[in-house]
Design a protein around this motif. Structure first.
Motif, PDB file in Angstrom:
ATOM      1  N   LEU A   1     -16.604 -49.410   5.730  1.00  0.00           N
ATOM      2  CA  LEU A   1     -17.310 -50.573   5.075  1.00  0.00           C
ATOM      3  C   LEU A   1     -16.219 -51.209   3.865  1.00  0.00           C
ATOM      4  CD1 LEU A   1     -20.615 -48.983   5.150  1.00  0.00           C
ATOM      5  CD2 LEU A   1     -19.758 -50.631   6.745  1.00  0.00           C
ATOM      6  N   PRO A   2     -15.868 -50.548   3.154  1.00  0.00           N
ATOM      7  CA  PRO A   2     -14.938 -51.467   1.984  1.00  0.00           C
ATOM      8  C   PRO A   2     -13.660 -51.876   2.912  1.00  0.00           C
ATOM      9  CG  PRO A   2     -15.520 -49.250   1.230  1.00  0.00           C
ATOM     10  CD  PRO A   2     -16.097 -49.327   2.658  1.00  0.00           C
ATOM     11  N   LEU A   3     -13.256 -51.173   3.641  1.00  0.00           N
ATOM     12  CA  LEU A   3     -11.956 -51.672   4.215  1.00  0.00           C
ATOM     13  C   LEU A   3     -12.179 -52.870   5.223  1.00  0.00           C
ATOM     14  CD1 LEU A   3      -9.125 -50.637   4.999  1.00  0.00           C
ATOM     15  CD2 LEU A   3     -10.007 -49.532   7.003  1.00  0.00           C
ATOM     16  N   ASN A   4     -13.401 -53.043   5.783  1.00  0.00           N
ATOM     17  CA  ASN A   4     -13.940 -54.275   6.367  1.00  0.00           C
ATOM     18  C   ASN A   4     -13.790 -55.319   5.453  1.00  0.00           C
ATOM     19  OD1 ASN A   4     -14.701 -55.815   8.656  1.00  0.00           O
ATOM     20  ND2 ASN A   4     -16.964 -55.549   7.822  1.00  0.00           N
ATOM     21  N   LEU A   5     -14.349 -55.061   4.377  1.00  0.00           N
ATOM     22  CA  LEU A   5     -14.480 -56.137   3.262  1.00  0.00           C
ATOM     23  C   LEU A   5     -12.970 -56.581   2.700  1.00  0.00           C
ATOM     24  CD1 LEU A   5     -17.639 -55.037   1.413  1.00  0.00           C
ATOM     25  CD2 LEU A   5     -17.618 -56.984   2.906  1.00  0.00           C
ATOM     26  N   LEU A   6     -12.199 -55.605   2.335  1.00  0.00           N
ATOM     27  CA  LEU A   6     -10.861 -55.850   1.992  1.00  0.00           C
ATOM     28  C   LEU A   6     -10.219 -56.701   2.926  1.00  0.00           C
ATOM     29  CD1 LEU A   6      -8.628 -55.013  -0.461  1.00  0.00           C
ATOM     30  CD2 LEU A   6      -8.044 -53.104   1.371  1.00  0.00           C
ATOM     31  N   ILE A   7     -10.319 -56.304   4.287  1.00  0.00           N
ATOM     32  CA  ILE A   7      -9.434 -57.268   5.160  1.00  0.00           C
ATOM     33  C   ILE A   7      -9.947 -58.530   5.257  1.00  0.00           C
ATOM     34  CG2 ILE A   7      -9.084 -57.353   7.606  1.00  0.00           C
ATOM     35  CD1 ILE A   7      -7.765 -55.045   6.664  1.00  0.00           C
TER      36      ILE A   7
ATOM     37  N   ASN B   1     -11.251 -60.231   2.907  1.00  0.00           N
ATOM     38  CA  ASN B   1     -10.658 -60.898   1.552  1.00  0.00           C
ATOM     39  C   ASN B   1      -9.295 -60.944   1.611  1.00  0.00           C
ATOM     40  OD1 ASN B   1     -13.235 -60.997   0.582  1.00  0.00           O
ATOM     41  ND2 ASN B   1     -12.980 -58.981  -0.749  1.00  0.00           N
ATOM     42  N   LEU B   2      -8.490 -60.499   2.424  1.00  0.00           N
ATOM     43  CA  LEU B   2      -7.216 -60.706   2.389  1.00  0.00           C
ATOM     44  C   LEU B   2      -6.852 -61.753   3.541  1.00  0.00           C
ATOM     45  CD1 LEU B   2      -5.688 -57.074   2.622  1.00  0.00           C
ATOM     46  CD2 LEU B   2      -5.395 -58.855   0.755  1.00  0.00           C
ATOM     47  N   GLY B   3      -7.946 -62.245   4.363  1.00  0.00           N
ATOM     48  CA  GLY B   3      -7.818 -63.407   5.351  1.00  0.00           C
ATOM     49  C   GLY B   3      -7.321 -62.692   6.571  1.00  0.00           C
ATOM     50  N   LEU B   4      -7.255 -61.491   6.993  1.00  0.00           N
ATOM     51  CA  LEU B   4      -7.073 -60.744   7.955  1.00  0.00           C
ATOM     52  C   LEU B   4      -8.181 -60.391   9.017  1.00  0.00           C
ATOM     53  CD1 LEU B   4      -4.371 -58.336   6.337  1.00  0.00           C
ATOM     54  CD2 LEU B   4      -3.814 -60.394   7.739  1.00  0.00           C
ATOM     55  N   HIS B   5      -9.385 -60.861   8.689  1.00  0.00           N
ATOM     56  CA  HIS B   5     -10.371 -60.446   9.589  1.00  0.00           C
ATOM     57  C   HIS B   5     -10.134 -61.518  10.936  1.00  0.00           C
ATOM     58  CE1 HIS B   5     -14.808 -59.405   9.229  1.00  0.00           C
ATOM     59  NE2 HIS B   5     -14.153 -58.453   9.121  1.00  0.00           N
ATOM     60  N   GLY B   6     -10.228 -60.738  12.182  1.00  0.00           N
ATOM     61  CA  GLY B   6     -10.115 -61.294  13.307  1.00  0.00           C
ATOM     62  C   GLY B   6      -8.569 -61.579  13.571  1.00  0.00           C
ATOM     63  N   SER B   7      -7.955 -60.888  13.176  1.00  0.00           N
ATOM     64  CA  SER B   7      -6.470 -60.900  13.492  1.00  0.00           C
ATOM     65  C   SER B   7      -6.096 -59.484  13.981  1.00  0.00           C
ATOM     66  CB  SER B   7      -5.722 -61.449  12.410  1.00  0.00           C
ATOM     67  OG  SER B   7      -5.221 -60.257  11.247  1.00  0.00           O
ATOM     68  N   PHE B   8      -4.881 -59.511  14.529  1.00  0.00           N
ATOM     69  CA  PHE B   8      -4.229 -58.393  15.078  1.00  0.00           C
ATOM     70  C   PHE B   8      -3.564 -57.619  13.840  1.00  0.00           C
ATOM     71  CE2 PHE B   8      -3.010 -60.737  19.099  1.00  0.00           C
ATOM     72  CZ  PHE B   8      -4.002 -60.073  19.714  1.00  0.00           C
ATOM     73  N   LEU B   9      -3.082 -58.061  12.931  1.00  0.00           N
ATOM     74  CA  LEU B   9      -2.616 -57.618  11.779  1.00  0.00           C
ATOM     75  C   LEU B   9      -3.788 -56.878  10.787  1.00  0.00           C
ATOM     76  CD1 LEU B   9       0.093 -59.641   9.961  1.00  0.00           C
ATOM     77  CD2 LEU B   9       0.122 -57.481  11.014  1.00  0.00           C
ATOM     78  N   GLY B  10      -4.883 -57.415  10.974  1.00  0.00           N
ATOM     79  CA  GLY B  10      -6.172 -56.585  10.361  1.00  0.00           C
ATOM     80  C   GLY B  10      -6.172 -55.218  10.764  1.00  0.00           C
ATOM     81  N   VAL B  11      -5.997 -55.311  12.086  1.00  0.00           N
ATOM     82  CA  VAL B  11      -6.260 -53.658  12.637  1.00  0.00           C
ATOM     83  C   VAL B  11      -5.039 -52.749  12.634  1.00  0.00           C
ATOM     84  CG1 VAL B  11      -6.906 -52.493  14.867  1.00  0.00           C
ATOM     85  CG2 VAL B  11      -8.005 -54.737  14.425  1.00  0.00           C
ATOM     86  N   ILE B  12      -3.942 -53.818  12.936  1.00  0.00           N
ATOM     87  CA  ILE B  12      -2.662 -52.875  12.697  1.00  0.00           C
ATOM     88  C   ILE B  12      -2.299 -51.984  11.407  1.00  0.00           C
ATOM     89  CG2 ILE B  12      -0.105 -53.044  12.935  1.00  0.00           C
ATOM     90  CD1 ILE B  12      -0.696 -55.119  15.072  1.00  0.00           C
TER      91      ILE B  12
ATOM     92  N   ALA C   1     -14.350 -57.779  16.789  1.00  0.00           N
ATOM     93  CA  ALA C   1     -15.318 -58.288  17.119  1.00  0.00           C
ATOM     94  C   ALA C   1     -16.252 -59.148  16.031  1.00  0.00           C
ATOM     95  CB  ALA C   1     -16.366 -57.146  17.804  1.00  0.00           C
ATOM     96  N   ALA C   2     -16.483 -58.532  14.801  1.00  0.00           N
ATOM     97  CA  ALA C   2     -17.218 -58.961  13.981  1.00  0.00           C
ATOM     98  C   ALA C   2     -16.508 -60.194  13.085  1.00  0.00           C
ATOM     99  CB  ALA C   2     -17.660 -57.979  12.897  1.00  0.00           C
ATOM    100  N   GLY C   3     -15.083 -60.142  13.400  1.00  0.00           N
ATOM    101  CA  GLY C   3     -14.377 -60.987  12.685  1.00  0.00           C
ATOM    102  C   GLY C   3     -14.107 -62.264  13.272  1.00  0.00           C
TER     103      GLY C   3
END
Lengths: 321, 290
Positions: free
Chosen positions: B134-140, B142-153, B229-231
């Motif tokens: 959950l915090p990781l999701n929020l961190l990603i 905030n870093l603007g990586l939501h919905g991107s490949f790097l956000g998972v990688i 999915a959520a991103g």
């Protein structure tokens, strides 16, 4: 599930590398090398593992929806709420049911199968590969497949009808009385092959001579297995139990794609409950995460204390040889 | 199993009877139970919905190829496949590069904080991704990586580092220091030693670590669910586990297509397993056996 293995208590990087003193010169450059080599990994690791874990602990004390500023500190209220929610208590119970059932049912099955298969069989490579197939599939894909097989007009019910057992046919995963056991069956299908292969690998370490010695002393096959092989398989069994416990406590993917914890919470788990509630209430979800972590840690530490004292020093840390 | 009990005393003298039909019966029972569900999904992908509904336990009659052709002709299957490959390759490379560099320092440098550094990474084994999600999701986000490949990688790299380093450090330590001294005498710097000697010698360890990271990424679900999915990433770029569940929900009435999509989604993992079987089994059993 091996990637979620908690560490043993005493991990060590080993003694310092020897014969390096003559290169102590140029300390500045040495530290630069160390920073350049270890820095990137350390930064990524701290930012994306350590920080989120600490944040989870912080968030868990707030009433927070994830959007507004983090300012409504509520102490342990999230924790109190969780332990007063019958749904969450049932989720914990389901997790532990799976933990215990895995150990008591999958363990003996895997050991028995490994003992039987630990010999020269025709097509041994094929057998090994085939029983490993379910483990290779993603949990999600295995879950979807079983969803189709177990649906009311699916393969399993059709098969029962064909052999004249149509009164047994039912919506397997939609019947709250049995859904958890159906889930357990799917997990057994998915992970038994892994258990068998681990046990087989452990049996490779049991010297053949011991069997011969046991046979000379007049022990039958079963006696030899019971008194010679099983004790020597002990470390392998204990590691498998450990991996199995941790995997069962963290169970998410399989449940999420098959039942989402339903029907009537019959298959709910801590992780599923956390994601369901945590999307809109990260504060509350984080409290669940902390509880999940503390339960896993406690069980892991207690188990290590009781069962794995002797094994763990080398088993996880020594790695692949 | 009871039958062997009676046979046992006679058998024990000759060790074990190799040809006992019972052993084969047990072996092939396990094989059948393991493989039949997979075969069912495969075969029934070759049936029309009418055929499946008429008899869910039947053989394809006639063989119907439209389901597979539809899936293979769709953007989303190839998009998901490409996405899974991008994420898995990115994760594997990232883990291998960062892991071997950090492991090199821990294994071959003597400095204050070496044990501490190792302990920090080893402690990571105690934190499964579920707990941090959950915090990781929020961190990603905030870093603007939501919905991107790097956000998972990137998070996957981070969570694969502990296992990687714990496997690689002893591996590198086993490489004799004399090799480094010899390299030094021949004029190689430490970096030169790392590149030209250590890296090639640690390939077997790197491959094991890489295979584990690749499989972990290939099968991952929770992180893509939260980040992709959520991103708000377009559906045809979701990784396969995510894409296949979405397809199954969306086309739940079209059983044949879901079966075909599911079996095609299995295929890469099975092929990869066949290619890397020794490594996978070896890696698992090695890590467990010690």
């Amino acid at each position: 599930m091996a990637h979620t293995t908690p560490a043993g208590p005493a991990v060590s990087a080993g003694p310092a590398p020897a014969g390096r003193s003559k290169r102590r010169a140029g300390t500045g450059r040495r530290w630069l090398e160390i920073a350049v080599f270890a820095g990137p990994a350390l930064i990524v690791f701290v930012t994306f593992v350590i920080v989120p874990v600490i944040l989870a602990a912080v968030y868990s004390f707030f009433n927070w929806n994830g959007l507004t500023p983090l300012e409504r500190f509520i102490g342990f209220d999230n924790y109190i709420e969780a332990f007063n929610d019958p749904d969450f208590l049932q989720a914990i119970g389901n997790n532990f049911t799976i933990v215990i059932a895995s150990i008591l049912i999958q363990g003996p099955l895997a050991i028995a199968a490994a003992l039987l298969l630990n010999r020269k069989l025709r097509g041994r490579a094929f057998i090994r590969a085939a029983i490993f197939v379910p483990y290779v599939l993603a949990e999600v894909i295995a879950g979807l497949s079983w969803n189709l097989l177990l649906s009311p007009n699916g393969f399993v019910n059709a098969l029962l009808e064909m052999v004249g057992l149509e009164e047994w046919a039912q919506p397997w995963l939609a019947n709250p009385d049995i859904a958890l056991w159906v889930m357990f069956w799917i997990l057994t299908w998915k992970y038994l092959g892994f258990a068998i292969l681990i046990m087989l690998a452990g049996l490779q370490g049991v010297p053949e001579e011991l069997h011969e010695a046991a046979a000379i002393d007049g022990a039958g096959w079963w006696k030899a297995q019971w008194y010679v092989t099983l004790p020597l398989l002990g470390p392998t069994i204990r590691i498998w139990v450990f991996l199995s416990i941790i995997g069962s406590l963290q169970l998410f993917d399989m449940v999420w794609v098959t039942t989402r914890g339903g029907p009537l919470n019959a298959t709910n788990t801590m992780a599923v409950y956390m994601i369901v509630n945590g999307q809109t209430r990260p504060g509350y979800g984080s409290a669940i995460a902390v509880i999940l972590f503390l339960i896993s840690l406690t069980v892991a530490l207690v188990y290590q204390r009781l069962a794995m004292r002797r094994d763990l020093g080398g088993a996880i840390t020594r790695g692949v040889r | 199993m009871a039958a062997t009990t009676t046979a046992a005393p006679a058998v024990a003298k000759r060790r074990i009877n190799w040809s006992s039909p019972l052993i084969y019966a047990v072996a092939y029972l396990v094989v059948v139970v393991s493989v039949v569900p997979v075969l069912y999904v495969w075969l029934n992908g070759f049936r029309s919905n009418a055929d499946i509904n008429a008899n869910p336990a039947g053989w394809p009659n006639p063989w119907y190829f439209q389901n597979y052709l539809t899936v293979l002709g769709s953007d989303r299957f190839w998009g998901s496949l490409a996405s899974s490959i991008i994420v898995a390759v990115g994760t594997t490379l990232g883990v291998a590069v960062l892991g071997i560099m950090a492991a090199f320092v821990i294994a071959k440098y003597d400095f204050r904080g070496r044990q501490g550094l190792y302990a920090v990474f080893a402690a990571g084994l105690m934190f499964p991704l579920t707990v941090a999600s959950l915090p990781l999701n929020l961190l990603i986000r905030n870093l603007g990586l939501h919905g991107s490949f790097l956000g998972v990688i990137i998070p996957q790299i981070a969570f694969a580092l502990p296992t990687t380093i714990i496997i690689l450090v002893p591996f590198l330590r086993a490489i004799p220091d004399e090799l480094e001294e010899a390299a030094a005498i021949d004029g190689a710097s430490r970096i030169g030693f790392f590149w030209r000697i250590l890296l090639p010698l640690s390939m077997p360890g790197l491959i094991t670590v890489g295979v584990l990271a690749f499989i972990g990424s290939w099968n991952a679900y929770l992180l893509p669910l939260l980040i992709m999915a959520a991103g708000g990433m377009p559906q045809n770029l979701w990784t396969l586990p995510l894409g296949v569940t979405q397809f199954a929900t969306q086309y739940s009435q079209d059983t044949g297509a879901v079966l075909a999509y599911t079996s095609l989604a299995m295929l890469p993992a099975l092929l990869f397993f066949i290619a890397a079987e020794k490594r996978i089994v070896g890696g698992l059993t090695g890590a467990v056996k010690g």
